[in-house]
Design a protein around this motif. Structure first.
Motif, mmCIF file in Angstrom:
data_model
loop_
_atom_site.group_PDB
_atom_site.id
_atom_site.type_symbol
_atom_site.label_atom_id
_atom_site.label_comp_id
_atom_site.label_asym_id
_atom_site.label_seq_id
_atom_site.Cartn_x
_atom_site.Cartn_y
_atom_site.Cartn_z
ATOM 1 N N THR A 246 0.870 -1.175 0.000
ATOM 2 C CA THR A 246 0.000 0.000 0.000
ATOM 3 C C THR A 246 0.908 1.226 0.000
ATOM 4 O OG1 THR A 246 -1.774 -1.139 1.185
ATOM 5 C CG2 THR A 246 -1.797 1.265 1.218
ATOM 6 N N ASP A 247 0.833 1.994 -1.088
ATOM 7 C CA ASP A 247 1.775 3.091 -1.302
ATOM 8 C C ASP A 247 1.101 4.435 -1.036
ATOM 9 O OD1 ASP A 247 3.831 4.724 -2.030
ATOM 10 O OD2 ASP A 247 4.062 3.949 -4.066
ATOM 11 N N ASN A 248 1.426 5.025 0.107
ATOM 12 C CA ASN A 248 0.886 6.338 0.471
ATOM 13 C C ASN A 248 1.838 7.485 0.133
ATOM 14 O OD1 ASN A 248 -1.533 5.340 1.490
ATOM 15 N ND2 ASN A 248 -0.701 5.037 3.557
ATOM 16 N N ASP A 249 2.874 7.177 -0.618
ATOM 17 C CA ASP A 249 3.859 8.187 -1.017
ATOM 18 C C ASP A 249 3.406 8.825 -2.325
ATOM 19 O OD1 ASP A 249 6.032 9.651 -1.870
ATOM 20 O OD2 ASP A 249 7.506 8.054 -1.566
ATOM 21 N N THR A 250 2.741 9.953 -2.243
ATOM 22 C CA THR A 250 2.211 10.608 -3.441
ATOM 23 C C THR A 250 3.284 11.369 -4.221
ATOM 24 O OG1 THR A 250 1.569 12.535 -2.131
ATOM 25 C CG2 THR A 250 -0.100 10.825 -2.459
ATOM 26 N N VAL A 251 4.456 11.551 -3.638
ATOM 27 C CA VAL A 251 5.554 12.215 -4.342
ATOM 28 C C VAL A 251 6.222 11.248 -5.318
ATOM 29 C CG1 VAL A 251 7.801 13.328 -4.082
ATOM 30 C CG2 VAL A 251 5.956 13.836 -2.461
ATOM 31 N N ASN A 252 6.545 10.058 -4.847
ATOM 32 C CA ASN A 252 7.269 9.090 -5.669
ATOM 33 C C ASN A 252 6.373 8.034 -6.314
ATOM 34 O OD1 ASN A 252 10.087 9.975 -5.073
ATOM 35 N ND2 ASN A 252 9.477 9.473 -2.981
ATOM 36 N N GLY A 253 5.229 7.750 -5.716
ATOM 37 C CA GLY A 253 4.315 6.753 -6.277
ATOM 38 C C GLY A 253 3.621 7.269 -7.523
ATOM 39 N N LYS A 254 3.126 6.344 -8.331
ATOM 40 C CA LYS A 254 2.454 6.699 -9.583
ATOM 41 C C LYS A 254 1.076 6.035 -9.638
ATOM 42 C CE LYS A 254 5.785 9.191 -11.308
ATOM 43 N NZ LYS A 254 6.475 9.359 -10.012
ATOM 44 N N THR A 255 0.140 6.737 -10.280
ATOM 45 C CA THR A 255 -1.227 6.232 -10.384
ATOM 46 C C THR A 255 -1.533 5.638 -11.756
ATOM 47 O OG1 THR A 255 -2.012 8.439 -11.005
ATOM 48 C CG2 THR A 255 -2.078 7.858 -8.661
ATOM 49 N N LYS A 256 -0.651 5.816 -12.726
ATOM 50 C CA LYS A 256 -0.815 5.207 -14.043
ATOM 51 C C LYS A 256 0.534 5.226 -14.745
ATOM 52 C CE LYS A 256 -2.034 9.378 -16.638
ATOM 53 N NZ LYS A 256 -3.019 9.999 -17.568
ATOM 54 N N GLY A 257 0.636 4.480 -15.860
ATOM 55 C CA GLY A 257 1.888 4.501 -16.595
ATOM 56 C C GLY A 257 2.049 3.311 -17.513
ATOM 57 N N TRP A 258 3.240 3.219 -18.108
ATOM 58 C CA TRP A 258 3.525 2.215 -19.121
ATOM 59 C C TRP A 258 3.735 0.830 -18.515
ATOM 60 C CZ3 TRP A 258 2.680 3.872 -23.874
ATOM 61 C CH2 TRP A 258 2.836 5.227 -24.157
ATOM 62 N N ILE A 259 3.440 -0.192 -19.319
ATOM 63 C CA ILE A 259 3.726 -1.587 -18.998
ATOM 64 C C ILE A 259 4.869 -2.050 -19.901
ATOM 65 C CG2 ILE A 259 2.856 -3.966 -19.192
ATOM 66 C CD1 ILE A 259 0.106 -2.876 -18.414
ATOM 67 N N GLY A 260 5.811 -2.784 -19.348
ATOM 68 C CA GLY A 260 6.892 -3.338 -20.151
ATOM 69 C C GLY A 260 7.532 -4.512 -19.440
ATOM 70 N N VAL A 261 8.307 -5.307 -20.184
ATOM 71 C CA VAL A 261 9.043 -6.414 -19.574
ATOM 72 C C VAL A 261 10.528 -6.213 -19.849
ATOM 73 C CG1 VAL A 261 7.101 -8.001 -19.589
ATOM 74 C CG2 VAL A 261 8.624 -7.939 -21.560
ATOM 75 N N GLN A 262 11.359 -6.762 -18.977
ATOM 76 C CA GLN A 262 12.756 -6.362 -18.872
ATOM 77 C C GLN A 262 13.725 -7.510 -19.159
ATOM 78 O OE1 GLN A 262 14.559 -6.420 -14.955
ATOM 79 N NE2 GLN A 262 14.926 -4.221 -15.101
ATOM 80 N N VAL A 263 14.882 -7.152 -19.739
ATOM 81 C CA VAL A 263 16.084 -7.967 -19.588
ATOM 82 C C VAL A 263 17.097 -7.111 -18.833
ATOM 83 C CG1 VAL A 263 15.835 -9.606 -21.475
ATOM 84 C CG2 VAL A 263 16.811 -7.375 -21.952
ATOM 85 N N HIS A 264 17.795 -7.771 -17.910
ATOM 86 C CA HIS A 264 18.605 -7.075 -16.914
ATOM 87 C C HIS A 264 20.092 -7.224 -17.239
ATOM 88 C CE1 HIS A 264 20.113 -5.981 -12.902
ATOM 89 N NE2 HIS A 264 18.891 -5.547 -12.613
ATOM 90 N N VAL A 265 20.849 -6.208 -16.902
ATOM 91 C CA VAL A 265 22.308 -6.288 -17.002
ATOM 92 C C VAL A 265 22.805 -7.528 -16.263
ATOM 93 C CG1 VAL A 265 24.447 -5.179 -16.267
ATOM 94 C CG2 VAL A 265 22.607 -3.792 -17.217
ATOM 95 N N GLY A 266 23.730 -8.247 -16.892
ATOM 96 C CA GLY A 266 24.282 -9.431 -16.258
ATOM 97 C C GLY A 266 24.739 -10.450 -17.275
ATOM 98 N N PRO A 267 24.865 -11.701 -16.873
ATOM 99 C CA PRO A 267 25.361 -12.732 -17.778
ATOM 100 C C PRO A 267 24.327 -13.091 -18.844
ATOM 101 C CG PRO A 267 24.649 -13.709 -15.721
ATOM 102 C CD PRO A 267 24.580 -12.227 -15.531
ATOM 103 N N PRO A 268 24.725 -13.864 -19.862
ATOM 104 C CA PRO A 268 23.754 -14.331 -20.854
ATOM 105 C C PRO A 268 22.547 -14.981 -20.188
ATOM 106 C CG PRO A 268 25.960 -14.826 -21.592
ATOM 107 C CD PRO A 268 26.096 -14.302 -20.184
ATOM 108 N N MET A 269 21.366 -14.709 -20.734
ATOM 109 C CA MET A 269 20.125 -15.183 -20.115
ATOM 110 C C MET A 269 19.025 -15.256 -21.150
ATOM 111 S SD MET A 269 18.240 -11.881 -18.420
ATOM 112 C CE MET A 269 16.688 -12.583 -18.925
#
Length: 246
Positions: free
Chosen positions: A211-234
Motif C-alpha cells: 500500500t503506497d501512500n507516497d504521493t511524491v514518488n508513487g504513480k497512479t498510471k503509466g507504461w507496462i513493459g518487460v525487462q532484460v537485466h544487465v548481467g550474464p547471458p540469459m
C-alpha cells in the motif's frame, strides 16, 4: 417434489456462477498476439517472438550496459489486473514493469513499479521500483509506504526503501518460493493494481502486497513493459499476456 425443486435451484445456481465466471474471464484481453511484436516497442537485438512467446535474450555478443525493456504501446493503465505466463533461465533476471515512466535520455528504459523475477527464485514475487525507491516489499511481506519526507538518496538503504513498514507476514519467504516452478516449466504472474494497493501473485499465491501512500514518488498510471537485466547471458519468455482495465 422438494428434491426436484432443490435440484433445479442447485442447477440454476451453478449456471449463474458459470456465466459470472465466463463474463469475468472475458474482461481480460490479450495484449500480445502470440506471433509478432506488433503493439510493442523495444530493441530487437534483445527481443523476438519464438513459439508463441515474447523472448528476451542476452548472448555473450550482446551483453548489456543498462537494463532494457520492450514496452506495450497500447496505453498507460491506472487500475488493472494483468496475467502473464513466464519462464526464465537459471541466470536470468527480469520483471514486469507497470505504472512506469519512459526516460527521455535512455532508449527503451522504464522507471516505476516492477513485479520482479529471476531464475534463482531470490526475487520472484517481490515489488521493486526500477530507478526509484528500490525494494518496496520482499517476498512474504505486506508493507505500507508512508508519505515521503526526504529525498530518494535519504530513503534508500541496502537496495530497499527504508521508510517502508512491514504490516503483516504473508508467510515464510522460503516456503512461498516453493510455489515457483523450476526449469522449463511455466509460471503465472497475476498483478492486481487498484488505487494505491499493489498485489503480486505467482501461481495463485500472494507473494507481496504494497500500500503506497507516497504521493511524491508513487504513480497512479503509466507504461507496462518487460525487462532484460544487465548481467550474464540469459533468456526470459512471456506468453498469454492478458490485461483487464478497471
Amino acid at each position: 417434489m422438494l428434491k426436484l425443486v432443490s435440484l433445479a435451484l442447485l442447477q440454476a445456481t451453478l449456471a449463474l456462477a458459470s456465466c459470472s465466471n465466463t463474463d469475468s474471464t472475458q474482461k481480460f484481453k490479450p495484449i500480445f498476439d502470440g506471433k509478432t511484436l506488433n503493439g510493442w516497442e523495444g530493441d530487437t537485438t534483445y527481443w523476438s517472438v519464438e513459439n508463441g512467446a515474447i523472448v528476451g535474450k542476452i548472448t555473450p555478443a550482446t551483453l548489456l550496459k543498462r537494463n532494457t525493456f520492450i514496452i506495450w504501446k497500447g496505453g498507460q493503465p491506472a487500475d488493472f489486473e494483468l496475467k502473464a505466463e513466464f519462464r526464465i533461465s537459471a541466470e536470468g533476471n527480469s520483471g514486469i514493469n507497470y505504472r512506469s515512466e519512459r526516460l527521455d535520455d535512455v532508449p527503451f528504459a522504464l522507471k516505476g513499479y516492477q513485479a520482479d523475477m529471476d531464475g534463482g527464485k531470490r526475487y520472484t514475487g517481490q515489488n521493486y521500483e526500477e530507478k526509484g525507491r528500490t525494494t518496496l516489499a520482499y517476498v512474504g511481506q505486506q508493507t505500507l509506504i508512508p508519505p515521503s519526507t526526504g529525498t530518494l538518496a535519504d530513503g534508500i538503504k541496502n537496495n530497499a526503501w527504508s521508510p517502508m513498514q512491514v504490516t503483516r507476514s504473508l508467510g515464510n519467504a522460503d516456503s512461498l518460493k516453493m510455489n515457483i516452478k523450476d526449469g522449463d516449466e511455466w509460471n503465472e504472474y497475476h498483478l492486481i493494481v487498484k488505487g494505491n494497493r499493489l498485489q503480486h501473485y505467482v501461481n495463485g499465491v500472494l507473494m507481496s502486497d504494497v500500500t503506497d501512500n507516497d504521493t511524491v514518488n508513487g504513480k497512479t498510471k503509466g507504461w507496462i513493459g518487460v525487462q532484460v537485466h544487465v548481467g550474464p547471458p540469459m533468456k526470459v519468455e512471456y506468453r498469454n499476456i492478458l490485461l483487464k482495465e478497471e
